[in-house]
Design an enzyme around this catalytic site. Structure first.
Site, PDB file in Angstrom:
ATOM      1  N   ASP A 110       0.827  -1.207   0.000  1.00 40.05           N
ATOM      2  CA  ASP A 110       0.000   0.000   0.000  1.00 40.05           C
ATOM      3  C   ASP A 110       0.865   1.262   0.000  1.00 40.05           C
ATOM      4  O   ASP A 110       1.772   1.388   0.824  1.00 40.05           O
ATOM      5  CB  ASP A 110      -0.858  -0.040   1.283  1.00 40.05           C
ATOM      6  CG  ASP A 110      -1.762   1.156   1.412  1.00 40.05           C
ATOM      7  OD1 ASP A 110      -2.620   1.319   0.545  1.00 40.05           O
ATOM      8  OD2 ASP A 110      -1.592   1.926   2.374  1.00 40.05           O
TER       9      ASP A 110
ATOM     10  N   GLU B 106      13.281 -15.946   1.192  1.00 41.83           N
ATOM     11  CA  GLU B 106      13.575 -16.996   2.190  1.00 41.83           C
ATOM     12  C   GLU B 106      12.649 -18.198   1.999  1.00 41.83           C
ATOM     13  O   GLU B 106      12.852 -19.241   2.600  1.00 41.83           O
ATOM     14  CB  GLU B 106      13.357 -16.439   3.610  1.00 41.83           C
ATOM     15  CG  GLU B 106      14.394 -15.412   4.024  1.00 41.83           C
ATOM     16  CD  GLU B 106      13.978 -14.660   5.291  1.00 41.83           C
ATOM     17  OE1 GLU B 106      12.956 -15.030   5.925  1.00 41.83           O
ATOM     18  OE2 GLU B 106      14.665 -13.683   5.629  1.00 41.83           O
TER      19      GLU B 106
HETATM   20  C1  GLC Z   1      -3.813   3.446  -0.283  1.00 42.89           C
HETATM   21  C2  GLC Z   1      -5.115   2.685  -0.157  1.00 42.89           C
HETATM   22  C3  GLC Z   1      -6.177   3.629   0.316  1.00 42.89           C
HETATM   23  C4  GLC Z   1      -5.773   4.183   1.666  1.00 42.89           C
HETATM   24  C5  GLC Z   1      -4.414   4.852   1.577  1.00 42.89           C
HETATM   25  C6  GLC Z   1      -3.869   5.135   2.928  1.00 42.89           C
HETATM   26  O1  GLC Z   1      -3.848   4.363  -1.306  1.00 42.89           O
HETATM   27  O2  GLC Z   1      -5.436   2.088  -1.381  1.00 42.89           O
HETATM   28  O3  GLC Z   1      -7.432   3.013   0.425  1.00 42.89           O
HETATM   29  O4  GLC Z   1      -6.725   5.115   2.097  1.00 42.89           O
HETATM   30  O5  GLC Z   1      -3.466   4.016   0.937  1.00 42.89           O
HETATM   31  O6  GLC Z   1      -3.511   3.934   3.558  1.00 42.89           O
END
Ligand code: GLC
Length: 573
Positions: A236, A287
């Site tokens: 993310d 790993e």
């Molecule tokens: C990413 C996720 C989103 C979230 C953001 C903060 O872009 O896809 O949904 O709000 O990160 O974590």
């Protein structure tokens, strides 16, 4: 949005991967792996299926619907965060990375899910939130309770304020969700204290990725879930973990409330340090005896920066949302595809293509607009529906993997009339309610033709109300209709798994009239997308394998439509 400053133009050269492998420094470990042409299905857990009838989706609900996902014809599920979370940002605000939120189930449910998925031949890709944690995470709580300059505060970005009494934020940086990117703390004695940096919501303090303890904790998190059989991670907002810490002002005005465009060209994105972290994670992934997939949500300003993430010892793929940001226009699509693919060519790597996610407006709604999908959206049109199917035919033609957000296979539209007291997205609140936010694409799926929540829960109302019209687009309704969007996706995905070779890595654009894109893969296969205002005539030597809508004439692709074409085989063959 990403740009290709080198103006690559067309990618004309056809490259055959085995030839390339023999002649270059390609990472042989990543050659022809399971994810190369895999289709990922994104599950937003809270809105997928509810087994315990509390109106919120859960892991047991997902397990019960795995056969549906398998029958769709995808290869893997990418599951939104299931970690313990106060849910201030849909689970992307994590309080404990090593356990499951009770809303979603237990670690035992996770094991059931992983085992059941593997039995069906589906891989499991989990979302890893690393840029920040929840302000309720024990680390942040102990940082708040510790004095300035303490080791606990070093896990985050704490700074003194500017001006008299430190009452002004340390600089003018903005949060992506709206408002300032700094939040003031209170000292234990109640006096105003330092400020901390939050790129997203104030409940999501950014972690300091130069801190060894943070690094070690995340090694442990990766191993914890890999040990349970998770096949990979979608990382993310990973380009945000690299930050320049010169803290210079960016020139944002104090009333400059919402700046989603700051993804990319700012000092708190894409600093070089991110690559050391990615190498470290890749070492952890290596790993394991089976290949673990690391695909990053990478937002950067240009192709050269993007290509760095795809180096042989970093990510295997990146998930780009740039295609979701462009309007329905042939040149825009062609340019963006060339731009993204050129980063892959440079690194001999693979893109994960997508038109949708839990952060984007639904495709049928986007393509129903005359211009960009901003402000108040116009109603969904037949044109929008046709364009969405056509867009997917194009995205699913491209070499590499692809991702489909839940409900796209049903042609669900953006819900724009969710009652205000149900809205949850912090973007709505942080922009002074000017931006509706992302709840409209996260409304729970309609499974059945009837019932309180159309089969999402057994009797409970769904946590976000479903529009009335969704009974007509429910899974049950669409399974009964051979011309439905669901049946379309099933046919396309079944074909995709057979017609493209794993090692076909390149494509060419065939010459075509203005507004028509013709993407060729191999001598016999072309995808035609008609963005123009005129029907497009196919030659007699080709036949349609599948089309976005039934072709009105065997040899004509109508405006807004698309088809996969194959050279006709002569009768003697
Ligand atoms: C990413 C996720 C989103 C979230 C953001 C903060 O872009 O896809 O949904 O709000 O990160 O974590």
């Amino acid at each position: 949005m990403i740009v290709d400053e080198r103006e690559h133009g067309q990618i004309l050269e056809s490259i055959h991967l085995p030839t390339l492998l023999a002649s270059s420094d390609v990472d042989t470990e990543t050659s022809l792996r399971w994810w190369h042409k895999a289709v990922l299905y994104e599950v937003f857990l809270r809105s997928f299926a509810d087994a315990n009838d509390d109106g919120e989706g859960d892991i047991a609900g997902l397990v019960s619907r795995l056969p549906y996902i398998k029958d769709l014809g995808v290869d893997a599920v990418w599951i939104s965060p299931w970690y313990v979370s106060p849910m201030r940002d849909g689970g992307y605000d994590v309080k404990n990375f090593l356990d499951v939120d009770p809303l979603f189930g237990t670690l035992e449910d996770v094991q059931n899910l992983i085992d059941a998925s593997h039995e069906l031949g589906l891989r499991v890709v989990l979302d890893l939130v690393s840029n920040h944690c929840s302000s309720q995470h024990p680390w942040f709580q102990s940082a708040l309770a510790s004095p300035e300059g303490s080791k606990e505060r070093e896990w985050f970005y704490f700074k003194d304020g500017r001006g008299e009494g430190g009452n002004e934020p340390p600089n003018d940086w903005k949060s992506i969700f709206g408002g300032p990117a700094w939040t003031r703390t209170q000292n234990p004695d109640g006096t105003p204290g330092q400020w901390y940096f939050n790129l997203f919501d104030s409940s999501q303090p950014d972690l300091n990725w130069k801190n060894e303890e943070v690094l070690k904790h995340f090694d442990e998190i990766l191993r914890f879930w890999f040990d349970r059989g998770v096949d990979g991670f979608r990382l993310d907002a990973v380009s945000a973990i690299g930050k320049d810490d010169d803290y210079r002002d960016m020139g944002f005005a104090p009333d400059d409330l919402y700046r989603p465009d700051i993804w990319g060209p700012v000092p708190f994105f894409d600093a070089d340090g991110v690559h050391d972290v990615l190498r470290r994670w890749r070492r952890v992934a290596r790993e394991y005896p089976t290949e673990k997939f690391l695909v990053g949500e990478v937002v950067v300003r240009d192709v050269d920066r993007l290509a760095r993430y795809l180096r042989r010892d970093e990510l295997q793929s990146t998930l780009s949302f740039d295609l979701c940001k462009i309007v329905w226009d042939a040149n825009a699509f062609r340019q963006m595809i060339n731009t993204l693919q050129s980063a892959c060519f440079e690194r001999r790597s693979w893109m994960t293509w997508t038109l949708s996610s839990h952060d984007e407006k639904r495709t049928v709604s986007r393509y129903s607009q005359d211009g960009p999908a901003e402000g108040v959206l116009a109603d969904v049109t037949q044109t929008g529906r046709e364009r969405a199917r056509s867009g997917y035919l194009l995205a699913l033609t491209l070499p590499g993997s692809a991702c489909i957000f839940q409900g796209e296979e049903l042609g669900l539209w953006e819900v724009t009339d969710i009652p205000e007291d149900k809205l949850q997205d912090p973007i709505y609140f942080r922009t002074g309610k000017q931006e509706l936010g992302r709840d409209g694409c996260r409304v729970p799926l309609p499974w059945e033709k009837e019932g309180t929540s159309l089969g999402f829960s057994s009797s409970h109302e769904a946590w976000l109300p479903q529009p009335r019209g969704w009974a007509d687009v429910s899974v049950a309704t669409q399974l009964d209709d051979t011309s439905s969007t669901l049946r379309f996706f099933r046919s396309v995905l079944a074909l995709r798994s057979t017609i493209f070779n794993d090692d076909e890595w390149a494509f060419t654009w065939d010459p075509s009239p203005t507004g028509v894109l013709v993407l060729r893969r191999g001598p016999d296969f072309r995808c035609v997308v008609n963005f123009s205002g005129e029907p497009f005539q196919i030659g007699p030597d080709e036949e349609a394998l599948v089309s976005s809508s039934p072709l009105t004439h065997e040899l004509v692709i109508d405006v807004n439509n698309a088809a996969w074409l194959r050279a006709r085989r002569s009768a003697t063959n």
